[in-house]
Design a protein around this motif. Structure first.
Motif, PDB file in Angstrom:
ATOM      1  N   ALA A  33      41.447 -27.999  46.573  1.00 49.70           N
ATOM      2  CA  ALA A  33      40.158 -27.381  46.264  1.00 49.70           C
ATOM      3  C   ALA A  33      40.190 -26.806  44.854  1.00 49.70           C
ATOM      4  CB  ALA A  33      39.852 -26.278  47.273  1.00 49.70           C
ATOM      5  N   PRO A  34      39.123 -26.975  44.101  1.00 55.14           N
ATOM      6  CA  PRO A  34      39.087 -26.433  42.736  1.00 55.14           C
ATOM      7  C   PRO A  34      38.972 -24.914  42.781  1.00 55.14           C
ATOM      8  CG  PRO A  34      36.968 -27.380  43.309  1.00 55.14           C
ATOM      9  CD  PRO A  34      37.903 -27.713  44.439  1.00 55.14           C
ATOM     10  N   PRO A  35      39.223 -24.257  41.663  1.00 52.74           N
ATOM     11  CA  PRO A  35      39.107 -22.788  41.621  1.00 52.74           C
ATOM     12  C   PRO A  35      37.663 -22.347  41.846  1.00 52.74           C
ATOM     13  CG  PRO A  35      39.449 -23.696  39.423  1.00 52.74           C
ATOM     14  CD  PRO A  35      39.676 -24.818  40.389  1.00 52.74           C
ATOM     15  N   PRO A  36      37.463 -21.059  42.221  1.00 53.60           N
ATOM     16  CA  PRO A  36      36.113 -20.570  42.551  1.00 53.60           C
ATOM     17  C   PRO A  36      35.093 -20.783  41.441  1.00 53.60           C
ATOM     18  CG  PRO A  36      37.777 -18.996  43.231  1.00 53.60           C
ATOM     19  CD  PRO A  36      38.497 -20.044  42.458  1.00 53.60           C
ATOM     20  N   GLU A  37      35.493 -20.606  40.173  1.00 50.60           N
ATOM     21  CA  GLU A  37      34.513 -20.763  39.101  1.00 50.60           C
ATOM     22  C   GLU A  37      34.020 -22.210  39.002  1.00 50.60           C
ATOM     23  OE1 GLU A  37      38.707 -20.605  37.261  1.00 50.60           O
ATOM     24  OE2 GLU A  37      37.541 -19.557  38.808  1.00 50.60           O
ATOM     25  N   LEU A  38      34.913 -23.193  39.274  1.00 47.49           N
ATOM     26  CA  LEU A  38      34.489 -24.591  39.241  1.00 47.49           C
ATOM     27  C   LEU A  38      33.605 -24.910  40.444  1.00 47.49           C
ATOM     28  CD1 LEU A  38      34.525 -27.310  37.904  1.00 47.49           C
ATOM     29  CD2 LEU A  38      36.703 -27.828  39.022  1.00 47.49           C
ATOM     30  N   LEU A  39      33.933 -24.307  41.588  1.00 51.63           N
ATOM     31  CA  LEU A  39      33.076 -24.499  42.755  1.00 51.63           C
ATOM     32  C   LEU A  39      31.653 -24.016  42.475  1.00 51.63           C
ATOM     33  CD1 LEU A  39      35.383 -23.490  45.763  1.00 51.63           C
ATOM     34  CD2 LEU A  39      34.443 -25.749  45.271  1.00 51.63           C
ATOM     35  N   ALA A  40      31.552 -22.882  41.779  1.00 52.26           N
ATOM     36  CA  ALA A  40      30.230 -22.348  41.449  1.00 52.26           C
ATOM     37  C   ALA A  40      29.463 -23.308  40.542  1.00 52.26           C
ATOM     38  CB  ALA A  40      30.378 -20.983  40.779  1.00 52.26           C
ATOM     39  N   LEU A  41      30.155 -23.921  39.569  1.00 51.03           N
ATOM     40  CA  LEU A  41      29.508 -24.892  38.686  1.00 51.03           C
ATOM     41  C   LEU A  41      29.063 -26.120  39.461  1.00 51.03           C
ATOM     42  CD1 LEU A  41      31.775 -24.735  35.507  1.00 51.03           C
ATOM     43  CD2 LEU A  41      29.407 -23.950  35.709  1.00 51.03           C
ATOM     44  N   GLU A  42      29.916 -26.568  40.394  1.00 51.03           N
ATOM     45  CA  GLU A  42      29.557 -27.726  41.211  1.00 51.03           C
ATOM     46  C   GLU A  42      28.308 -27.431  42.044  1.00 51.03           C
ATOM     47  OE1 GLU A  42      33.938 -29.802  41.928  1.00 51.03           O
ATOM     48  OE2 GLU A  42      32.980 -28.648  43.530  1.00 51.03           O
ATOM     49  N   GLN A  43      28.234 -26.219  42.604  1.00 47.98           N
ATOM     50  CA  GLN A  43      27.078 -25.860  43.404  1.00 47.98           C
ATOM     51  C   GLN A  43      25.816 -25.816  42.544  1.00 47.98           C
ATOM     52  OE1 GLN A  43      27.803 -22.311  45.685  1.00 47.98           O
ATOM     53  NE2 GLN A  43      29.671 -23.109  46.633  1.00 47.98           N
ATOM     54  N   GLU A  44      25.963 -25.344  41.326  1.00 50.04           N
ATOM     55  CA  GLU A  44      24.815 -25.288  40.422  1.00 50.04           C
ATOM     56  C   GLU A  44      24.304 -26.698  40.112  1.00 50.04           C
ATOM     57  OE1 GLU A  44      23.806 -23.813  35.856  1.00 50.04           O
ATOM     58  OE2 GLU A  44      25.544 -22.999  36.913  1.00 50.04           O
ATOM     59  N   ARG A  45      25.243 -27.615  39.820  1.00 52.12           N
ATOM     60  CA  ARG A  45      24.836 -28.988  39.516  1.00 52.12           C
ATOM     61  C   ARG A  45      24.228 -29.659  40.743  1.00 52.12           C
ATOM     62  NH1 ARG A  45      29.759 -29.134  36.704  1.00 52.12           N
ATOM     63  NH2 ARG A  45      30.752 -30.409  38.303  1.00 52.12           N
ATOM     64  N   SER A  46      24.819 -29.430  41.915  1.00 49.71           N
ATOM     65  CA  SER A  46      24.282 -30.034  43.140  1.00 49.71           C
ATOM     66  C   SER A  46      22.870 -29.548  43.408  1.00 49.71           C
ATOM     67  CB  SER A  46      25.189 -29.698  44.331  1.00 49.71           C
ATOM     68  OG  SER A  46      26.479 -30.248  44.164  1.00 49.71           O
ATOM     69  N   GLY A  47      22.642 -28.243  43.233  1.00 51.76           N
ATOM     70  CA  GLY A  47      21.301 -27.710  43.443  1.00 51.76           C
ATOM     71  C   GLY A  47      20.291 -28.307  42.482  1.00 51.76           C
ATOM     72  N   ALA A  48      20.696 -28.504  41.229  1.00 46.74           N
ATOM     73  CA  ALA A  48      19.788 -29.086  40.239  1.00 46.74           C
ATOM     74  C   ALA A  48      19.427 -30.524  40.577  1.00 46.74           C
ATOM     75  CB  ALA A  48      20.416 -29.017  38.851  1.00 46.74           C
ATOM     76  N   LEU A  49      20.297 -31.207  41.356  1.00 42.41           N
ATOM     77  CA  LEU A  49      20.055 -32.605  41.736  1.00 42.41           C
ATOM     78  C   LEU A  49      19.454 -32.724  43.125  1.00 42.41           C
ATOM     79  CD1 LEU A  49      23.433 -34.047  40.408  1.00 42.41           C
ATOM     80  CD2 LEU A  49      21.181 -34.389  39.398  1.00 42.41           C
ATOM     81  N   SER A  50      19.042 -31.585  43.704  1.00 43.35           N
ATOM     82  CA  SER A  50      18.442 -31.559  45.051  1.00 43.35           C
ATOM     83  C   SER A  50      19.430 -32.023  46.122  1.00 43.35           C
ATOM     84  CB  SER A  50      17.172 -32.434  45.100  1.00 43.35           C
ATOM     85  OG  SER A  50      16.207 -31.955  44.186  1.00 43.35           O
ATOM     86  N   LEU A  51      20.716 -31.816  45.881  1.00 43.14           N
ATOM     87  CA  LEU A  51      21.752 -32.071  46.880  1.00 43.14           C
ATOM     88  C   LEU A  51      22.146 -30.746  47.514  1.00 43.14           C
ATOM     89  CD1 LEU A  51      24.009 -34.521  44.816  1.00 43.14           C
ATOM     90  CD2 LEU A  51      22.575 -35.145  46.769  1.00 43.14           C
ATOM     91  N   PRO A  52      22.776 -30.767  48.707  1.00 43.72           N
ATOM     92  CA  PRO A  52      23.270 -29.513  49.294  1.00 43.72           C
ATOM     93  C   PRO A  52      24.187 -28.789  48.317  1.00 43.72           C
ATOM     94  CG  PRO A  52      23.421 -31.310  50.881  1.00 43.72           C
ATOM     95  CD  PRO A  52      23.035 -31.939  49.572  1.00 43.72           C
ATOM     96  N   LEU A  53      24.111 -27.470  48.283  1.00 42.17           N
ATOM     97  CA  LEU A  53      24.893 -26.712  47.306  1.00 42.17           C
ATOM     98  C   LEU A  53      26.378 -26.998  47.425  1.00 42.17           C
ATOM     99  CD1 LEU A  53      23.072 -23.247  47.275  1.00 42.17           C
ATOM    100  CD2 LEU A  53      22.861 -25.141  45.653  1.00 42.17           C
ATOM    101  N   ARG A  54      26.875 -27.154  48.644  1.00 41.10           N
ATOM    102  CA  ARG A  54      28.312 -27.395  48.836  1.00 41.10           C
ATOM    103  C   ARG A  54      28.615 -28.889  48.940  1.00 41.10           C
ATOM    104  NH1 ARG A  54      30.434 -24.714  53.820  1.00 41.10           N
ATOM    105  NH2 ARG A  54      32.457 -25.085  52.813  1.00 41.10           N
ATOM    106  N   TYR A  55      27.767 -29.716  48.352  1.00 38.99           N
ATOM    107  CA  TYR A  55      27.943 -31.165  48.504  1.00 38.99           C
ATOM    108  C   TYR A  55      29.331 -31.617  48.062  1.00 38.99           C
ATOM    109  CZ  TYR A  55      27.656 -36.153  47.779  1.00 38.99           C
ATOM    110  OH  TYR A  55      27.943 -37.498  47.823  1.00 38.99           O
TER     111      TYR A  55
END
Length: 442
Positions: A333-355
């Protein structure tokens, strides 16, 4: 341009036209052309012409032109030419129209076909005959394939819009040299690289308004009116019907995407020839994976192999100092800060935040594909699956799918998730597929 049922609307038509023209001239040298002036002899002349032209085509079958690719379905220029010649027998009205055109020219210039300098006139009339026959054949086959009404004029309209898109794409690619015209097409003055230039990757990204404005600009920038703005009534209604233009272009783009995975120029030229090779490779790799699983008492009919028993996983990691190999466990699993960035990108693409997090966890640690592609990011691996198996397959875990479509994310979404451009994604995806191919061949 590809449409359901059509065979003659693609890049090979020019060579088909030239081969039929050359073989027709050879055939006419063996016939008494004066008989074309007598309607009672039209049937016999068509039979004689067909035999002579077919013989000339057979003689050209192994030439470079005859063996050239005629369309994306694997038919050669020779095969398409011979098929259209025999269509002429089935639809003699086109031969009658050709004979009438020859008679009208004879009334003006006598036996003009005896003059070698007039061969261009004869060839032009042959080209016209086959061009109209081509559109009739493709329109009939389109009706059979789709069950929807179609006419030769509609096929002609499809082709005009496809040509318009390609000319707009050329202007966009050279926008700096054509800034004034591109600005007129977009409806605004340019201030640097227009985003539309990067966004229009296929005819699906071409707007109907651009086609209308492109036609409007041709007289100013090209010296003659565009197809929607001539005195001809053929396309007169289209310039006031952007919805109709958009629907026709969407149909072209959807079918091309469906039939040929036209997501890059390289794919367009290689997919048709390599599809069987990829499938053969895939089943060979799958068979090897299944044989290995059967030795352990397991079998799984999907590209994702079942997880290895813990004892085998541990043994696979014995040779590594830290045991943290792709085979031994799934991605860390990536570090928490990278997880937060992934969630931000997923949300911008209309994917589930934890995709990304859930999709990563859904990977099988013992997957043969994961072993080969362990150095690639998850979006690249998903792009590989999308290319080889399609956007929807029963073997995909639910966590990989976009809930809105029930399919894998699009290439655009995967590129954004990986923070890379579409060309880079395609390049890395194709390189990854090549590694799978090489590994399966060993």
């Amino acid at each position: 341009m590809r449409l359901p049922g059509t065979r003659y609307q693609e890049h090979g038509w020019e060579q088909v036209r030239k081969l039929l023209g050359a073989c027709s001239l050879q055939a006419f040298r063996q016939l008494e052309m004066l008989h074309l002036l007598d309607p009672a002899r039209h049937g016999a002349m068509l039979d004689a012409y067909t035999d002579a032209a077919a013989a000339a085509l057979h003689a050209s079958a192994r030439t470079a032109r005859g063996q050239a690719e005629g369309n994306s379905y694997g038919e050669s220029v020779y095969e398409l030419s011979l098929s259209l010649l025999y269509e002429l027998q089935a639809q003699p009205a086109f031969w009658s129209a050709f004979a009438a055109a020859m008679a009208a020219e004879h009334a003006r210039n006598g036996e003009f076909w005896r003059d070698a300098a007039a061969e261009g006139v004869v060839r032009k009339k042959v080209n016209d005959m086959y061009a109209t026959l081509r559109d009739k054949v493709d329109a009939d086959n389109y009706i059979v394939a789709t069950g929807r009404d179609c006419s030769p004029n509609r096929i002609y309209t499809y082709r005009m819009l496809d040509t318009a898109y390609r000319e707009i794409a050329v202007l966009f690619a050279g926008w700096e040299q054509h800034a004034a015209q591109v600005g007129a097409i977009l409806g605004r003055p340019l201030a640097g690289l227009p985003i539309e230039v990067r966004q229009m990757k296929s005819i699906l990204g071409c707007k109907a308004e651009w086609v209308i404005r492109w036609s409007e600009t041709l007289e100013q920038f090209g010296g003659s009116p565009g197809p929607l703005h001539t005195r001809s009534k053929r396309f007169a209604s289209l310039k006031n019907s952007p919805g109709k233009i958009a629907a026709l272009m969407t149909e072209i783009g959807d079918y091309e995407e469906l039939s040929a995975n036209m997501d890059s120029a390289e794919d367009r030229h290689s997919d048709a020839g390599e599809a069987a090779l990829w499938l053969e490779c895939y089943w060979r790799v799958l068979g090897e994976s299944e044989r290995g699983e059967e030795q352990g008492g397991q079998r799984e009919d999907c590209i994702l192999a079942a997880p290895e028993p813990e004892s085998e996983v541990a043994a696979a990691g014995d040779g590594d100092d830290d045991g943290d190999t792709p085979v031994a466990q799934a991605e860390a699993a990536p570090p928490p800060e990278l997880l937060a960035l992934e969630q931000e990108r997923s949300g911008a693409l209309s994917l589930p935040l934890r995709y990304m997090e859930l999709a990563r966890a859904a990977q099988e640690a013992g997957s043969w594909t994961l072993r080969v592609l362990h150095a690639e990011s998850l979006p690249i691996r998903l792009a590989v699956y999308q290319k080889l198996l399609g956007p929807a397959d029963d073997s995909y875990p639910d966590a990989w799918l976009d809930p809105a479509t029930g399919e894998l994310p699009t290439l655009q979404q995967l590129a954004a998730l990986d923070r890379i451009s579409m060309p880079t994604l395609r390049k890395r995806r194709n390189e990854a597929i090549a590694r799978l191919h090489a590994a399966g061949a060993r």
